[in-house]
Scaffold this motif. Structure first.
Motif, PDB file in Angstrom:
ATOM      1  N   ASP A  42      10.100  13.064  41.776  1.00 27.16           N
ATOM      2  CA  ASP A  42      11.567  13.052  41.647  1.00 27.16           C
ATOM      3  C   ASP A  42      11.918  12.123  40.488  1.00 27.16           C
ATOM      4  O   ASP A  42      11.843  10.910  40.623  1.00 27.16           O
ATOM      5  N   THR A  43      12.288  12.703  39.356  1.00 30.95           N
ATOM      6  CA  THR A  43      12.495  11.899  38.138  1.00 30.95           C
ATOM      7  C   THR A  43      13.659  10.918  38.299  1.00 30.95           C
ATOM      8  O   THR A  43      13.589   9.794  37.807  1.00 30.95           O
ATOM      9  N   GLU A  44      14.715  11.331  39.003  1.00 33.04           N
ATOM     10  CA  GLU A  44      15.868  10.431  39.172  1.00 33.04           C
ATOM     11  C   GLU A  44      15.470   9.218  40.021  1.00 33.04           C
ATOM     12  O   GLU A  44      15.765   8.071  39.676  1.00 33.04           O
ATOM     13  N   HIS A  45      14.793   9.489  41.127  1.00 40.45           N
ATOM     14  CA  HIS A  45      14.347   8.392  41.990  1.00 40.45           C
ATOM     15  C   HIS A  45      13.437   7.444  41.216  1.00 40.45           C
ATOM     16  O   HIS A  45      13.590   6.216  41.297  1.00 40.45           O
ATOM     17  N   LEU A  46      12.495   8.004  40.472  1.00 39.13           N
ATOM     18  CA  LEU A  46      11.525   7.151  39.787  1.00 39.13           C
ATOM     19  C   LEU A  46      12.180   6.332  38.681  1.00 39.13           C
ATOM     20  O   LEU A  46      11.910   5.136  38.535  1.00 39.13           O
ATOM     21  N   SER A  47      13.080   6.955  37.921  1.00 42.11           N
ATOM     22  CA  SER A  47      13.726   6.218  36.829  1.00 42.11           C
ATOM     23  C   SER A  47      14.572   5.060  37.358  1.00 42.11           C
ATOM     24  O   SER A  47      14.736   4.041  36.691  1.00 42.11           O
ATOM     25  N   ASN A  48      15.072   5.192  38.588  1.00 39.96           N
ATOM     26  CA  ASN A  48      15.876   4.124  39.197  1.00 39.96           C
ATOM     27  C   ASN A  48      15.035   3.042  39.868  1.00 39.96           C
ATOM     28  O   ASN A  48      15.580   2.041  40.338  1.00 39.96           O
ATOM     29  N   ASN A  49      13.719   3.255  39.937  1.00 44.47           N
ATOM     30  CA  ASN A  49      12.866   2.331  40.690  1.00 44.47           C
ATOM     31  C   ASN A  49      11.645   1.861  39.906  1.00 44.47           C
ATOM     32  O   ASN A  49      10.642   1.474  40.510  1.00 44.47           O
ATOM     33  N   ILE A  50      11.721   1.900  38.590  1.00 47.76           N
ATOM     34  CA  ILE A  50      10.593   1.430  37.774  1.00 47.76           C
ATOM     35  C   ILE A  50      10.484  -0.086  37.884  1.00 47.76           C
ATOM     36  O   ILE A  50      11.456  -0.812  37.664  1.00 47.76           O
ATOM     37  N   ASN A  51       9.300  -0.554  38.240  1.00 49.38           N
ATOM     38  CA  ASN A  51       9.052  -1.995  38.326  1.00 49.38           C
ATOM     39  C   ASN A  51       7.954  -2.475  37.386  1.00 49.38           C
ATOM     40  O   ASN A  51       7.841  -3.673  37.145  1.00 49.38           O
ATOM     41  N   SER A  52       7.125  -1.567  36.910  1.00 51.27           N
ATOM     42  CA  SER A  52       6.038  -2.015  36.029  1.00 51.27           C
ATOM     43  C   SER A  52       5.621  -0.915  35.056  1.00 51.27           C
ATOM     44  O   SER A  52       6.016   0.243  35.208  1.00 51.27           O
ATOM     45  N   ARG A  53       4.845  -1.327  34.095  1.00 43.39           N
ATOM     46  CA  ARG A  53       4.472  -0.414  33.009  1.00 43.39           C
ATOM     47  C   ARG A  53       2.957  -0.407  32.811  1.00 43.39           C
ATOM     48  O   ARG A  53       2.444  -0.975  31.856  1.00 43.39           O
ATOM     49  N   PRO A  54       2.242   0.241  33.731  1.00 40.16           N
ATOM     50  CA  PRO A  54       0.800   0.356  33.539  1.00 40.16           C
ATOM     51  C   PRO A  54       0.479   1.282  32.366  1.00 40.16           C
ATOM     52  O   PRO A  54       1.335   2.041  31.902  1.00 40.16           O
ATOM     53  N   ASN A  55      -0.745   1.188  31.873  1.00 38.24           N
ATOM     54  CA  ASN A  55      -1.222   2.177  30.909  1.00 38.24           C
ATOM     55  C   ASN A  55      -1.304   3.526  31.627  1.00 38.24           C
ATOM     56  O   ASN A  55      -1.682   3.588  32.789  1.00 38.24           O
ATOM     57  N   ILE A  56      -0.954   4.597  30.918  1.00 39.89           N
ATOM     58  CA  ILE A  56      -0.926   5.922  31.562  1.00 39.89           C
ATOM     59  C   ILE A  56      -1.563   6.960  30.654  1.00 39.89           C
ATOM     60  O   ILE A  56      -1.302   6.986  29.444  1.00 39.89           O
ATOM     61  N   ILE A  57      -2.392   7.824  31.258  1.00 42.14           N
ATOM     62  CA  ILE A  57      -2.855   9.028  30.574  1.00 42.14           C
ATOM     63  C   ILE A  57      -2.587  10.216  31.493  1.00 42.14           C
ATOM     64  O   ILE A  57      -2.860  10.161  32.693  1.00 42.14           O
ATOM     65  N   LEU A  58      -1.996  11.267  30.940  1.00 42.06           N
ATOM     66  CA  LEU A  58      -1.736  12.503  31.678  1.00 42.06           C
ATOM     67  C   LEU A  58      -2.493  13.641  31.022  1.00 42.06           C
ATOM     68  O   LEU A  58      -2.450  13.804  29.794  1.00 42.06           O
ATOM     69  N   MET A  59      -3.170  14.446  31.853  1.00 44.97           N
ATOM     70  CA  MET A  59      -3.938  15.588  31.353  1.00 44.97           C
ATOM     71  C   MET A  59      -3.603  16.817  32.195  1.00 44.97           C
ATOM     72  O   MET A  59      -3.366  16.703  33.401  1.00 44.97           O
ATOM     73  N   HIS A  60      -3.609  17.995  31.551  1.00 44.54           N
ATOM     74  CA  HIS A  60      -3.140  19.202  32.235  1.00 44.54           C
ATOM     75  C   HIS A  60      -3.697  20.432  31.521  1.00 44.54           C
ATOM     76  O   HIS A  60      -3.808  20.450  30.300  1.00 44.54           O
ATOM     77  N   GLY A  61      -4.021  21.466  32.303  1.00 48.29           N
ATOM     78  CA  GLY A  61      -4.434  22.738  31.713  1.00 48.29           C
ATOM     79  C   GLY A  61      -3.241  23.610  31.385  1.00 48.29           C
ATOM     80  O   GLY A  61      -2.295  23.696  32.174  1.00 48.29           O
ATOM     81  N   ASP A  62      -3.286  24.283  30.223  1.00 45.29           N
ATOM     82  CA  ASP A  62      -2.125  25.093  29.822  1.00 45.29           C
ATOM     83  C   ASP A  62      -2.026  26.408  30.598  1.00 45.29           C
ATOM     84  O   ASP A  62      -1.019  27.091  30.547  1.00 45.29           O
ATOM     85  N   ALA A  63      -3.083  26.758  31.354  1.00 41.24           N
ATOM     86  CA  ALA A  63      -3.065  27.991  32.144  1.00 41.24           C
ATOM     87  C   ALA A  63      -2.965  27.691  33.642  1.00 41.24           C
ATOM     88  O   ALA A  63      -3.298  28.527  34.474  1.00 41.24           O
ATOM     89  N   ASP A  64      -2.482  26.516  33.977  1.00 40.89           N
ATOM     90  CA  ASP A  64      -2.378  26.092  35.381  1.00 40.89           C
ATOM     91  C   ASP A  64      -1.324  26.935  36.098  1.00 40.89           C
ATOM     92  O   ASP A  64      -0.155  26.923  35.724  1.00 40.89           O
ATOM     93  N   GLN A  65      -1.751  27.666  37.135  1.00 41.94           N
ATOM     94  CA  GLN A  65      -0.834  28.508  37.914  1.00 41.94           C
ATOM     95  C   GLN A  65      -0.317  27.804  39.170  1.00 41.94           C
ATOM     96  O   GLN A  65       0.525  28.339  39.883  1.00 41.94           O
ATOM     97  N   VAL A  66      -0.847  26.609  39.464  1.00 41.34           N
ATOM     98  CA  VAL A  66      -0.475  25.895  40.683  1.00 41.34           C
ATOM     99  C   VAL A  66       0.602  24.852  40.385  1.00 41.34           C
ATOM    100  O   VAL A  66       1.647  24.806  41.031  1.00 41.34           O
ATOM    101  N   VAL A  67       0.339  23.996  39.400  1.00 40.15           N
ATOM    102  CA  VAL A  67       1.339  23.042  38.895  1.00 40.15           C
ATOM    103  C   VAL A  67       1.486  23.361  37.415  1.00 40.15           C
ATOM    104  O   VAL A  67       0.609  23.061  36.616  1.00 40.15           O
ATOM    105  N   SER A  68       2.567  24.013  37.055  1.00 39.04           N
ATOM    106  CA  SER A  68       2.657  24.587  35.712  1.00 39.04           C
ATOM    107  C   SER A  68       2.718  23.495  34.636  1.00 39.04           C
ATOM    108  O   SER A  68       3.084  22.348  34.901  1.00 39.04           O
ATOM    109  N   ILE A  69       2.380  23.902  33.432  1.00 38.80           N
ATOM    110  CA  ILE A  69       2.397  22.990  32.287  1.00 38.80           C
ATOM    111  C   ILE A  69       3.803  22.427  32.058  1.00 38.80           C
ATOM    112  O   ILE A  69       3.968  21.344  31.485  1.00 38.80           O
TER     113      ILE A  69
END
Length: 218
Positions: free
Chosen positions: A144-171
Motif C-alpha cells: 500500500d503505497t499511501e500507507h508506506l509513504s506515511n510511515n517511512i522511518n528509515s532508509r536501508p539500501n534497497i535492490i529490486l529485481m523482477h522478470g518482465d514476463a511475470d504473470q503472477v506479480v506483473s512488471i
C-alpha cells in the motif's frame, strides 16, 4: 536456537559468532525450505553470515501444505493491508530475536524475500525505526503505497529485481515501486530480467550475492 517463527537456520560456515545475518522470506504458499535453497548458494560465499529462513506465520489458504504472510484470497486492499500489519509485527519480532540471540545490530542484518516475502520485507524494512542494513526484493510489490509513504522511518539500501514476463506479480508492480522510491528520494538499485517469469533466475541470485557482499563489506 529457537525463534518465534518456525525457522530453518543455516549457521555460518566458519563456526565463529556470526558477523552478520540475512533473513529471507518465502513467497505465498511456500516455506522456509524453499527460500533456503537461495541461502545455501549464498552461504558458501559468506562464511561469517547466519541465514534465517522462516515459515510465514499462517497456513496458506490456497495451498495447505505451504504458508502465507497474509491472506490474498478475496480480500479488499484494506483487508490485505490490515493483515500485512499483523505479519509485519511478527517479522519485526523475528528480526529483534535475530539481533538479540546473535548479538548483532540492525545495521548488521539484511532482510529480503521473493514475491509475498518481498512485499512484507519492503514494508517492514522502511517502517522499522532501527534501520536494517538492506532490503533485497525479488518479484514483489509495495502492499500500500499511501500507507508506506506515511510511515517511512528509515532508509536501508534497497535492490529490486523482477522478470518482465511475470504473470503472477506483473512488471507494473515493479515500475510502481520504482516510482514510489524515486518520489520518496531513495536511491535504489534495480534489475529487470528479460523473458523471465515469476522466479529468481541465476543472474538474480548472483546480483543478490554481490549486493550483500558490497553492503556487508566482505
Amino acid at each position: 536456537m529457537t525463534y518465534s517463527l518456525n525457522t530453518i537456520v543455516l549457521e555460518p560456515v566458519l563456526k565463529n559468532k556470526p558477523k552478520n545475518a540475512v533473513i529471507l522470506c518465502h513467497g505465498y504458499g511456500g516455506d522456509g525450505k524453499d527460500i533456503s535453497i537461495l541461502a545455501n548458494y549464498w552461504r558458501a560465499y559468506l562464511p561469517e553470515t547466519i541465514f534465517i529462513c522462516p515459515d510465514a506465520p499462517e497456513k496458506c489458504v490456497a495451498s495447505p501444505t505451504g504458508f502465507q504472510w497474509f491472506d490474498l484470497m478475496d480480500q479488499t486492499p484494506e483487508q490485505v493491508l490490515a493483515k500485512s500489519l499483523v505479519a509485519e509485527n511478527k517479522l519485526n519480532k523475528l528480526i529483534d530475536e535475530v539481533k538479540e540471540k546473535n548479538n548483532l545490530s540492525a545495521e548488521q542484518i539484511i532482510i529480503g524475500g521473493f514475491s509475498q516475502g518481498c512485499m512484507i520485507t519492503l514494508q517492514t524494512g522502511l517502517k522499522r525505526k532501527d534501520k536494517v542494513n538492506s532490503v533485497i526484493g525479488y518479484s514483489g510489490r509495495i502492499i500500500d503505497t499511501e500507507h508506506l509513504s506515511n510511515n517511512i522511518n528509515s532508509r536501508p539500501n534497497i535492490i529490486l529485481m523482477h522478470g518482465d514476463a511475470d504473470q503472477v506479480v506483473s512488471i507494473d508492480s515493479f515500475l510502481e515501486a520504482k516510482e514510489f522510491f524515486g518520489k520518496n528520494n531513495y536511491e535504489i538499485e534495480t534489475k529487470i530480467f528479460k523473458n523471465c517469469e515469476h522466479r529468481i533466475p541465476t543472474e538474480g541470485s548472483s546480483l543478490g550475492l554481490q549486493f550483500i557482499k558490497k553492503h556487508f563489506n566482505t
